[in-house]
Scaffold this active site. Structure first.
Site, PDB file in Angstrom:
ATOM      1  N   ASP A  20      -1.283 -30.693 -10.867  1.00  0.00           N
ATOM      2  CA  ASP A  20      -2.420 -30.085 -10.623  1.00  0.00           C
ATOM      3  C   ASP A  20      -2.460 -29.251  -9.458  1.00  0.00           C
ATOM      4  O   ASP A  20      -1.006 -29.763  -9.225  1.00  0.00           O
ATOM      5  CB  ASP A  20      -3.855 -30.891 -10.159  1.00  0.00           C
ATOM      6  CG  ASP A  20      -5.190 -30.175 -10.752  1.00  0.00           C
ATOM      7  OD1 ASP A  20      -4.992 -29.306 -10.478  1.00  0.00           O
ATOM      8  OD2 ASP A  20      -5.845 -31.182 -10.788  1.00  0.00           O
TER       9      ASP A  20
HETATM   10  C1  BGC Z   1      -8.959 -28.363 -10.512  1.00  0.00           C
HETATM   11  C2  BGC Z   1      -7.615 -27.584 -12.133  1.00  0.00           C
HETATM   12  C3  BGC Z   1      -7.312 -26.667 -12.538  1.00  0.00           C
HETATM   13  C4  BGC Z   1      -6.401 -25.731 -11.489  1.00  0.00           C
HETATM   14  C5  BGC Z   1      -6.276 -24.804 -11.801  1.00  0.00           C
HETATM   15  C6  BGC Z   1      -7.533 -27.384  -9.450  1.00  0.00           C
HETATM   16  O1  BGC Z   1      -8.108 -27.726  -8.429  1.00  0.00           O
HETATM   17  O2  BGC Z   1      -8.142 -29.445 -10.600  1.00  0.00           O
HETATM   18  O3  BGC Z   1      -8.468 -28.304 -13.268  1.00  0.00           O
HETATM   19  O4  BGC Z   1      -7.609 -26.684 -13.567  1.00  0.00           O
HETATM   20  O5  BGC Z   1      -7.344 -26.486 -10.005  1.00  0.00           O
HETATM   21  O6  BGC Z   1      -7.156 -23.433 -11.044  1.00  0.00           O
END
Ligand code: BGC
Length: 759
Positions: free
Chosen positions: A302
């Site tokens: 993530d």
């Molecule tokens: C989130 C994800 C997301 C990623 C990219 C993160 O902060 O937890 O769900 O896909 O950002 O935007």
């Protein structure tokens, strides 16, 4: 005119670019191999790569092209020109959340013409519940209890996103969410693992389509692996400390179902599980996911998840974080740049075997190949198709259908609903009457201004639009001068009030944990003042989580949960309000009496002092202020009719390794056609580990004409009774099981029992 010029130019560039690509030596080598994704082709390519180029293939960065959506902490990408040069230099594998086909084209064009190996970039995005056509938030859609609906909406979302050059969506989010305080439950399918499992598979099929190389297919990404929804106190990113049994039986099944449906990638979650952050969790990513579940795809961290292992206290510095993550099986780093910066040195110093790096690169290149990018890097990038693909009439019609199928009717005293289209003066009151907060917290490519508001939808549906008055009354969390007085005057002058209250869309979603899952006080004040007029009130709740309802909101004559319904919110709502569509959705999460009950979920265990039905007693499992139950349980949702459950049929025994058929008779005892969601629940009465009071094991959406009666059948298999025993092994034990076919997790419905026998 401008966009025509741009698209012509882009089309021209596209043609030359493909021609350049077709004559490149690498393309020729690929063409010589029997299949796009053969290891021989990918390995031959890996054989030509430097350590830096390999690390670059594992480095994903946010798009630098503005005005992109700002949904994450800002990371310095150096701007558009610098990002293009980074791509050409092989420093990045792709970018995400970019601004459409034109930018994707510029990047891909540069890489395909100028980079040494001409490895196509991968374009990712958070396409969670729609791209330009916004469907109801996933939690709402789960309430439809219709996985095929989610498959259809995901297909349209993929079609639009792919037309903007997006190859890969960071969806579906399949985290089981049992605590309403956690803001991200809105992105998933609620509290139940069975429902979550079905929706996970459906969404993967929808996004990826039948053929991943198709120009309208996007690779899906199962997230957030794993157990992200089980954060202590519902506090986003926080610690997950969970028994292996709950992890395996409750939290993991939807991920497994998503991977089993063919999802080509997964995302490691931010959280730790029992002391180990997922990004660095070798057991989770390598042992469970790869060795046991046989997942062949790649895992991305993530957003800066690798780097965050330092703050977790698991990695000592950036370099150590990169080492731990890659060794644990996290193939790609998102937004941190750590992999590009440190992996080559880590390999040179013998701290990461080059074979580990190669394996991750192999997975990433195989995904690019599976998406058809080596055949045609511009497969999904076409500004003309982009312009023609968005918000098509059929897509909006599906958004309307999905919206109406997501509205849950909690309460309807005296049959106040549906409303007649004409002959009643309606006052639409509240901060959700207007053009705001329609798309929900996680639709970065959507636009509230393009959605049908409640006001517009209701006005369009009414015979005499002048019979509608609209007063905002207050803002979501602050008063408007004279707002309540104006609302009271409108309520007095009306025959019925539609009170559109709830959460603002940024009160749920990432990092929006709440310590109290209630309506803002100013809206409660508005509700009290409006109710005091005596005009009947229909509450239209807008929310991204289960809420604890109080006072005039809880006591209103009718309550509808409308969540965030997206592009066609107002039309979908009006279809249900005026009875064109019978409400058919059910709660995918339990609504508690009080916030302090959280985490509240229907499949809790019994204590030794379980609360019996009836008034509060001392020395029983309950709060002083609330029963150990839901105000509106999982599975609850009314229709505009009444349904009788009768005639349960089930055999006395289930054979070992076998299955049984369970049937019940449902009768629509009212005067309108409906869709009823009959639910099958099971309780294992005595086992070597205590078992939940009920578990959902099936459901059926049944259309019933007025007066019609249907026999509904469910198949319950031996394998549906599996659970993790004290040693963590999946087991089934002989004995007695209670069964319900019922309209909710707390309703009696019809009930009986069978025995699982060994003979
Ligand atoms: C989130 C994800 C997301 C990623 C990219 C993160 O902060 O937890 O769900 O896909 O950002 O935007």
């Amino acid at each position: 005119m401008d966009s025509l010029r741009i698209s012509r130019r882009s089309a021209l560039l596209g043609a030359t670019m493909v021609a350049a690509w077709s004559t490149s030596p690498l393309r020729a080598a690929i063409a010589a191999t029997a299949s796009r994704a053969t290891p021989a082709f990918v390995d031959a390519l890996i054989g030509q790569m430097t350590l830096k180029e390999k690390a670059g293939q594992l480095n994903l960065m946010p798009s630098s092209w503005g005005p992109g959506p700002t949904i994450n902490p800002i990371v310095d990408t150096g701007g558009v020109d610098k990002q293009i040069e980074d791509a050409v230099a092989g420093k990045i594998t792709g970018v995400f959340n970019g601004n459409g086909a034109e930018f994707h084209h510029r990047l891909q064009d540069a890489v395909t013409r100028r980079s040494r190996l001409k490895i196509p970039l991968l374009f990712g995005a958070d396409v969670i519940h729609g791209y330009r056509t916004v469907f109801p938030v996933p939690l709402a859609e789960a309430g439809s209890f219709e996985p095929s609906l989610a498959e259809r909406t995901s297909r349209i979302a993929a079609t639009e996103a792919a037309a903007a050059g997006i190859d890969w969506t960071f969806a579906p989010m399949v985290d089981v969410a049992r605590d309403a305080r956690w803001g991200r439950g809105v992105e998933g399918s609620g509290e139940d693992p069975w429902l979550g499992t079905l929706f996970a598979g459906a969404r993967v099929r929808g996004f990826q389509g039948k053929d991943l190389t198709a120009a309208d297919a996007v690779l899906s990404c199962i997230k957030h692996f794993a157990a992200y929804g089980a954060a202590e106190a519902g506090l986003d990113y926080s610690t997950v400390d969970i028994s292996p049994q709950t992890l395996h039986d409750v939290l993991l099944p939807p991920y497994e179902a998503g991977f089993a449906a063919g999802a080509g990638s997964g995302m490691a979650s931010f959280n730790e599980i029992n002391g180990i952050p997922s990004t660095g969790n070798h057991w989770l990513l390598n042992k469970l996911l790869r060795d046991e579940w046989k997942f062949p795809g790649f895992i991305v961290s993530d957003y800066t998840g690798d780097q965050e292992m330092i703050v977790h206290g698991y990695a000592k510095d950036d370099r150590d974080a990169a080492r731990l993550a890659i060794l644990a099986g996290c193939d790609m780093g998102m937004a941190s740049n750590l992999y590009y910066t440190y992996l080559p040195g880590l390999v040179r110093d013998g701290l990461v075997p080059e074979a580990v790096l190669d394996q991750s690169v192999r997975r990433v290149l195989s995904a690019k190949a599976a998406l058809g990018l080596f055949d045609n890097p511009l497969r999904r990038i076409d500004t003309k198709r982009e312009a023609a693909s968005m918000r098509r009439p059929a897509s909006l019609a599906l958004a309307r259908e999905a919206a109406s199928k997501s509205v849950v009717l909690l309460k309807n005293e005296g049959g106040l609903l549906p409303l007649p289209r004409a002959g009643k003066r309606i006052a639409l009151i509240g901060p959700h009457a207007g053009q705001n907060d329609l798309i929900g917290p996680w639709a970065p490519f959507g636009d509230d201004a393009k959605c049908v508001s409640f006001e517009t939808g209701i006005r369009t549906a009414m015979g005499d639009p002048k019979a509608l008055s609209v007063v905002r009354g207050c803002e979501i969390d602050k008063p408007i001068a004279g707002g309540i007085d104006a609302a009271v005057a409108a309520a007095r002058a009306a025959d019925v009030v539609l009170l559109a209250v709830g959460e603002g869309q940024f009160m749920s979603g990432e990092s929006q944990s709440r310590s109290s899952v209630t309506l803002p006080q100013v809206q409660r004040d508005l509700a009290e003042a409006v109710a005091a007029t005596g005009t009947p009130v229909v509450v239209l709740l807008r929310n991204g989580r289960a809420l604890a309802l109080h006072g005039a909101v809880r006591d209103a004559r009718a309550i509808m949960v409308t969540w965030f319904l997206g592009s066609e919110a107002g039309n979908g709502l009006a279809d249900v309000l005026f009875g064109k569509v019978s409400p058919s959705a059910r709660l995918p999460v339990s609504f508690p009496y009080e916030s302090g009950q959280e985490p509240y979920y229907y499949y809790h265990k019994n204590s030794g002092r379980a609360q019996p039905p009836g008034p509060r007693q001392d020395y029983k499992t309950q709060f002083r202020e609330a029963p150990n139950a839901a105000l509106y349980p999982f599975g609850h949702g009314l229709t505009y009719s009444t349904v009788e459950y009768a005639g349960l049929e089930l055999p006395a025994t289930m054979p070992w390794n076998g299955a049984i058929e369970i049937a019940a008779r449902l009768t629509n005892t009212g005067a309108v056609a409906i869709d009823e969601v009959a639910q099958l629940y099971v309780h294992d009465q005595v086992a070597s580990m205590t078992r939940p009071v009920r578990l959902l094991k099936g459901f059926a959406k049944v259309h019933l004409a007025p007066g019609e009666s249907k026999r509904v059948t469910f198949r319950l298999a031996f394998t549906d009774l599996l659970f993790s025993n004290a040693d963590g092994k999946l087991t089934v034990e002989p004995g007695a099981f209670t069964v319900w076919v019922a309209p909710s997790a707390q309703a009696g419905g019809v009930t009986g029992a069978f025995s699982l026998v060994t003979g």
